[in-house]
Design an enzyme around this catalytic site. Sequence first.
Site, PDB file in Angstrom:
ATOM      1  N   GLU A   1      -2.737  -4.662   4.075  1.00  0.00           N
ATOM      2  CA  GLU A   1      -2.110  -4.825   5.306  1.00  0.00           C
ATOM      3  C   GLU A   1      -0.781  -3.473   4.676  1.00  0.00           C
ATOM      4  O   GLU A   1      -0.072  -3.299   5.971  1.00  0.00           O
ATOM      5  CB  GLU A   1      -1.276  -6.188   5.024  1.00  0.00           C
TER       6      GLU A   1
ATOM      7  N   HIS B   1      -0.719  -0.974   3.670  1.00  0.00           N
ATOM      8  CA  HIS B   1      -1.290   0.189   4.271  1.00  0.00           C
ATOM      9  C   HIS B   1      -1.677   0.570   5.817  1.00  0.00           C
ATOM     10  O   HIS B   1      -0.784   1.074   6.334  1.00  0.00           O
ATOM     11  CB  HIS B   1      -2.213   1.253   3.524  1.00  0.00           C
TER      12      HIS B   1
ATOM     13  N   LYS C   1       8.161   0.435  -0.853  1.00  0.00           N
ATOM     14  CA  LYS C   1       7.971  -0.917  -1.663  1.00  0.00           C
ATOM     15  C   LYS C   1       8.147   0.628  -3.328  1.00  0.00           C
ATOM     16  O   LYS C   1       8.589   0.513  -4.396  1.00  0.00           O
ATOM     17  CB  LYS C   1       6.451  -1.567  -1.754  1.00  0.00           C
TER      18      LYS C   1
END
Length: 281
Positions: free
Chosen positions: A35, A37, A150
């Site tokens: 999810e 990406h 991230k």
Amino acid sequence: MKTETTIQGLSASLSPARSARKIIGFVPTMGNLHEGHLNLVREACQLCDMVVVSIFVNPIQFGPNEDFENYPRTLEQDSRALADVGCDVLFAPTVEQMYGNQPNFTNIHVSEISEDLCGLQRPGHFDGVAVVVTKLFNIVQPNFAFFGQKDYQQLAVIRQFVRDLNIPLEVIGVPITRAEDGLALSSRNGYLSEEQRQSAPTIFSSLKAAEAQLHSGRDLLAVLDTIRQTLTQSGFVVDYVEARSPDLQKISEFNQDVVLFIAAKLGNTRLIDNLHVKHTA
Ligand code: PAF
């Protein structure tokens, strides 16, 4: 959605959009999409007329003892997910298509920011990322490129060489997508055993606890120590727990916004996460 595996094929697919001056968005990935990406692709679809996603497991960003060979390759499943979220073109080249048969003689090294944090543990990693991302930028020639926060340090390295080399596009950072229990989504989460998966959210919970401690006036270095202890007690082997300013300068006091960084291993799986803690004076 079209799928192209060659640079020539991709150029032909993008040529009408370029001639019509359409806004091209680009999401580079190594596949095994989750999810996180797909949220990058959704963001790209909002901003751009045409969205290109690449899936390429880039050998030159993996160290000799890292997981290049075993990195999950799930092209069919990824392709279906991309079509569902509105990707227009999937570019999935082979290693030979990207690098030819000769070694790569050109390196891109972003000094300082790529030598800290993950750069200390993974020498050469960010050079490999910089080379492949530059090649992909030159192949796709997008107006916007989307990366997840991230990989905060990766995003900073990419922003830096885009600025330094005058690469004509805008880099967009997209917030981290998390599982319900707080674990940052990552293709490497799939390596975790059931038991390790239960422990993994400790990374995020310790970051959130640290944020609360900082806001209640606890010393930054003591807060970092507590994170290290919590992770070690929960079965992690800590690579680093560090604090940096948002532009990745070393800091030892919470007198401005701070980004807390964790890299830690559960078994052989190395997980990373970060949290931007606002300083409210
Ligand atoms: O973040 C990744 O998946 C990779 O490092 C990237 C940016 C696609 C380059 O290979």
